[in-house]
Write a protein that holds these residues in place. Structure first.
Motif, PDB file in Angstrom:
ATOM      1  N   VAL A   1      12.387   0.942  -3.015  1.00 50.24           N
ATOM      2  CA  VAL A   1      12.507   0.076  -1.633  1.00 50.24           C
ATOM      3  C   VAL A   1      13.371   0.899  -0.662  1.00 50.24           C
ATOM      4  O   VAL A   1      13.184   0.803   0.690  1.00 50.24           O
ATOM      5  N   GLU A   2      14.491   1.682  -1.045  1.00 46.06           N
ATOM      6  CA  GLU A   2      15.357   2.418  -0.088  1.00 46.06           C
ATOM      7  C   GLU A   2      14.425   3.320   0.673  1.00 46.06           C
ATOM      8  O   GLU A   2      14.693   3.586   2.051  1.00 46.06           O
ATOM      9  N   GLU A   3      13.672   3.997   0.199  1.00 44.70           N
ATOM     10  CA  GLU A   3      12.598   5.058   0.953  1.00 44.70           C
ATOM     11  C   GLU A   3      11.795   4.181   1.974  1.00 44.70           C
ATOM     12  O   GLU A   3      11.691   4.591   2.828  1.00 44.70           O
ATOM     13  N   LEU A   4      11.112   2.996   1.460  1.00 50.08           N
ATOM     14  CA  LEU A   4      10.501   2.169   2.474  1.00 50.08           C
ATOM     15  C   LEU A   4      11.255   1.919   3.806  1.00 50.08           C
ATOM     16  O   LEU A   4      10.888   1.997   4.762  1.00 50.08           O
TER      17      LEU A   4
ATOM     18  N   ILE B   1       0.697  -1.133   0.003  1.00 52.04           N
ATOM     19  CA  ILE B   1      -0.020   0.178  -0.081  1.00 52.04           C
ATOM     20  C   ILE B   1       0.912   1.211  -0.029  1.00 52.04           C
ATOM     21  O   ILE B   1       0.634   2.078  -0.819  1.00 52.04           O
ATOM     22  N   PHE B   2       1.980   1.346   0.816  1.00 44.14           N
ATOM     23  CA  PHE B   2       2.727   2.395   0.954  1.00 44.14           C
ATOM     24  C   PHE B   2       3.452   2.604  -0.267  1.00 44.14           C
ATOM     25  O   PHE B   2       3.387   3.789  -0.857  1.00 44.14           O
ATOM     26  N   ALA B   3       4.093   1.462  -0.850  1.00 41.08           N
ATOM     27  CA  ALA B   3       4.812   1.747  -2.215  1.00 41.08           C
ATOM     28  C   ALA B   3       3.904   2.153  -3.239  1.00 41.08           C
ATOM     29  O   ALA B   3       4.444   3.056  -4.024  1.00 41.08           O
ATOM     30  N   LEU B   4       2.713   1.692  -3.417  1.00 39.74           N
ATOM     31  CA  LEU B   4       1.863   2.158  -4.358  1.00 39.74           C
ATOM     32  C   LEU B   4       1.247   3.511  -4.443  1.00 39.74           C
ATOM     33  O   LEU B   4       1.158   4.363  -5.373  1.00 39.74           O
ATOM     34  N   ALA B   5       1.036   3.922  -3.142  1.00 40.80           N
ATOM     35  CA  ALA B   5       0.397   5.365  -2.831  1.00 40.80           C
ATOM     36  C   ALA B   5       1.364   6.181  -3.087  1.00 40.80           C
ATOM     37  O   ALA B   5       1.008   7.313  -3.421  1.00 40.80           O
ATOM     38  N   GLY B   6       2.711   6.236  -2.698  1.00 45.23           N
ATOM     39  CA  GLY B   6       3.750   6.853  -2.681  1.00 45.23           C
ATOM     40  C   GLY B   6       4.683   6.808  -3.900  1.00 45.23           C
ATOM     41  O   GLY B   6       5.448   7.637  -3.937  1.00 45.23           O
ATOM     42  N   GLY B   7       4.550   5.829  -4.640  1.00 49.35           N
ATOM     43  CA  GLY B   7       5.503   5.432  -5.800  1.00 49.35           C
ATOM     44  C   GLY B   7       6.962   5.306  -5.294  1.00 49.35           C
ATOM     45  O   GLY B   7       7.856   5.824  -6.021  1.00 49.35           O
ATOM     46  N   CYS B   8       7.087   4.785  -4.107  1.00 51.80           N
ATOM     47  CA  CYS B   8       8.216   4.605  -3.310  1.00 51.80           C
ATOM     48  C   CYS B   8       9.163   3.709  -3.967  1.00 51.80           C
ATOM     49  O   CYS B   8       8.888   2.661  -4.536  1.00 51.80           O
TER      50      CYS B   8
ATOM     51  N   GLU C   1       9.291 -14.871 -10.243  1.00 49.69           N
ATOM     52  CA  GLU C   1      10.644 -14.357 -10.122  1.00 49.69           C
ATOM     53  C   GLU C   1      10.917 -12.998 -10.892  1.00 49.69           C
ATOM     54  O   GLU C   1      11.762 -12.533 -10.518  1.00 49.69           O
ATOM     55  N   SER C   2       9.827 -12.741 -11.895  1.00 45.31           N
ATOM     56  CA  SER C   2      10.194 -11.517 -12.544  1.00 45.31           C
ATOM     57  C   SER C   2       9.599 -10.336 -11.809  1.00 45.31           C
ATOM     58  O   SER C   2       9.502  -9.243 -12.238  1.00 45.31           O
ATOM     59  N   TYR C   3       8.914 -10.394 -10.667  1.00 42.28           N
ATOM     60  CA  TYR C   3       8.486  -9.677  -9.829  1.00 42.28           C
ATOM     61  C   TYR C   3       9.631  -9.348  -8.944  1.00 42.28           C
ATOM     62  O   TYR C   3       9.833  -9.852  -7.911  1.00 42.28           O
ATOM     63  N   THR C   4      10.147  -7.985  -8.947  1.00 41.77           N
ATOM     64  CA  THR C   4      11.399  -7.542  -8.359  1.00 41.77           C
ATOM     65  C   THR C   4      10.992  -6.355  -7.760  1.00 41.77           C
ATOM     66  O   THR C   4      10.249  -5.922  -7.601  1.00 41.77           O
ATOM     67  N   LYS C   5      12.238  -5.860  -6.851  1.00 41.53           N
ATOM     68  CA  LYS C   5      12.043  -4.982  -6.039  1.00 41.53           C
ATOM     69  C   LYS C   5      11.395  -3.520  -6.833  1.00 41.53           C
ATOM     70  O   LYS C   5      11.043  -2.475  -6.178  1.00 41.53           O
ATOM     71  N   ARG C   6      11.739  -3.525  -8.091  1.00 43.42           N
ATOM     72  CA  ARG C   6      11.372  -2.112  -8.848  1.00 43.42           C
ATOM     73  C   ARG C   6       9.705  -2.458  -9.341  1.00 43.42           C
ATOM     74  O   ARG C   6       9.104  -1.608  -9.783  1.00 43.42           O
ATOM     75  N   SER C   7       9.268  -3.659  -9.177  1.00 45.38           N
ATOM     76  CA  SER C   7       8.009  -3.870  -9.494  1.00 45.38           C
ATOM     77  C   SER C   7       6.862  -2.961  -8.671  1.00 45.38           C
ATOM     78  O   SER C   7       5.599  -2.418  -9.539  1.00 45.38           O
TER      79      SER C   7
ATOM     80  N   ASN D   1      11.842  -6.452  17.316  1.00 46.87           N
ATOM     81  CA  ASN D   1      12.891  -5.375  17.395  1.00 46.87           C
ATOM     82  C   ASN D   1      13.915  -5.701  16.221  1.00 46.87           C
ATOM     83  O   ASN D   1      15.270  -5.554  16.520  1.00 46.87           O
ATOM     84  N   LYS D   2      13.372  -5.729  15.006  1.00 49.55           N
ATOM     85  CA  LYS D   2      14.188  -6.051  13.810  1.00 49.55           C
ATOM     86  C   LYS D   2      13.716  -5.324  12.569  1.00 49.55           C
ATOM     87  O   LYS D   2      12.639  -5.760  12.136  1.00 49.55           O
ATOM     88  N   PRO D   3      14.459  -4.200  12.028  1.00 46.43           N
ATOM     89  CA  PRO D   3      13.715  -3.498  11.184  1.00 46.43           C
ATOM     90  C   PRO D   3      13.796  -4.258   9.773  1.00 46.43           C
ATOM     91  O   PRO D   3      14.735  -5.044   9.689  1.00 46.43           O
ATOM     92  N   LEU D   4      12.988  -4.054   8.784  1.00 46.96           N
ATOM     93  CA  LEU D   4      12.988  -4.475   7.560  1.00 46.96           C
ATOM     94  C   LEU D   4      14.012  -4.006   6.630  1.00 46.96           C
ATOM     95  O   LEU D   4      13.982  -2.700   6.723  1.00 46.96           O
ATOM     96  N   GLY D   5      14.887  -4.748   6.204  1.00 49.68           N
ATOM     97  CA  GLY D   5      15.993  -3.794   5.167  1.00 49.68           C
ATOM     98  C   GLY D   5      15.455  -3.861   3.689  1.00 49.68           C
ATOM     99  O   GLY D   5      14.389  -4.570   3.510  1.00 49.68           O
ATOM    100  N   ILE D   6      16.397  -3.551   2.952  1.00 51.02           N
ATOM    101  CA  ILE D   6      16.162  -3.323   1.390  1.00 51.02           C
ATOM    102  C   ILE D   6      15.885  -4.632   0.856  1.00 51.02           C
ATOM    103  O   ILE D   6      15.188  -4.816   0.037  1.00 51.02           O
TER     104      ILE D   6
END
Length: 165
Positions: free
Chosen positions: A38-41, A29-36, A133-139, A108-113
């Motif tokens: 992975v690093e920003e998230l 939801i965050f990625a799609l709403a903000g065009g984010c 596998e074609s769905y990558t971090k840029r998807s 207490n473990k943040p999610l990384g990129i």
């Protein structure tokens, strides 16, 4: 790189179990709403997200382009996000917004990129889509741009949405 359709996004948000997939739903939801990116998230902090009773206001700090962006999450997507925010607010030991969840509780473990970048593939596997596998971090970002471009034909608005100068 593959993109999700709005029907696939809605199906995942409605069908996927919150106990197991809540963080994935929120990141989607965050990625799609903000065009984010992975690093920003991954770098989002609890100070960057404000709960305004019936909406979430998200402030993305300045990225490489030096542009700060804001976006709002409302409606059904707000209700999904609110579930995570309520669990996350109780866990103040880490200022990063996205934390690992185990059995419905934050750890207490943040999610990384790398973890966030693997979520599109996890969603594709859950939805039984061809070639997960074609769905990558840029998807996520490409899906956001595609849905936004289908909604409005204004390229200037699209550039603002994605944080380009």
């Amino acid at each position: 790189m593959s993109v999700f359709t709005s029907a696939e996004i809605n199906r995942f948000c409605e069908v996927a179990d919150d106990g197991e997939h809540l963080v994935s739903k929120i990141i989607l939801i965050f990625a799609l709403a903000g065009g984010c990116k992975v690093e920003e998230l991954a770098n989002l902090t609890i100070e960057d997200v404000e709960d305004c009773d019936d909406a979430l206001l998200v402030r993305l700090p300045q990225g490489k382009t030096g542009i700060e962006r804001n976006f709002v999450i409302t409606g059904n997507y707000y209700r999904i996000c609110k579930k995570y925010v309520d669990v996350r607010i109780d866990f103040q030991q880490n200022d990063r917004f996205f934390l690992k969840m185990c059995m419905g509780k934050c750890v207490n473990k943040p999610l990384g990129i790398n973890k966030i970048g693997g979520i599109p593939q996890e969603i594709a596997i859950f939805l039984e889509l061809p070639n997960p596998e074609s769905y990558t971090k840029r998807s996520f970002r490409k899906t956001s741009a595609t849905l936004f471009a289908n909604f409005t034909k204004n390229t200037t608005a699209l550039k603002v949405h994605l944080g380009y100068k």
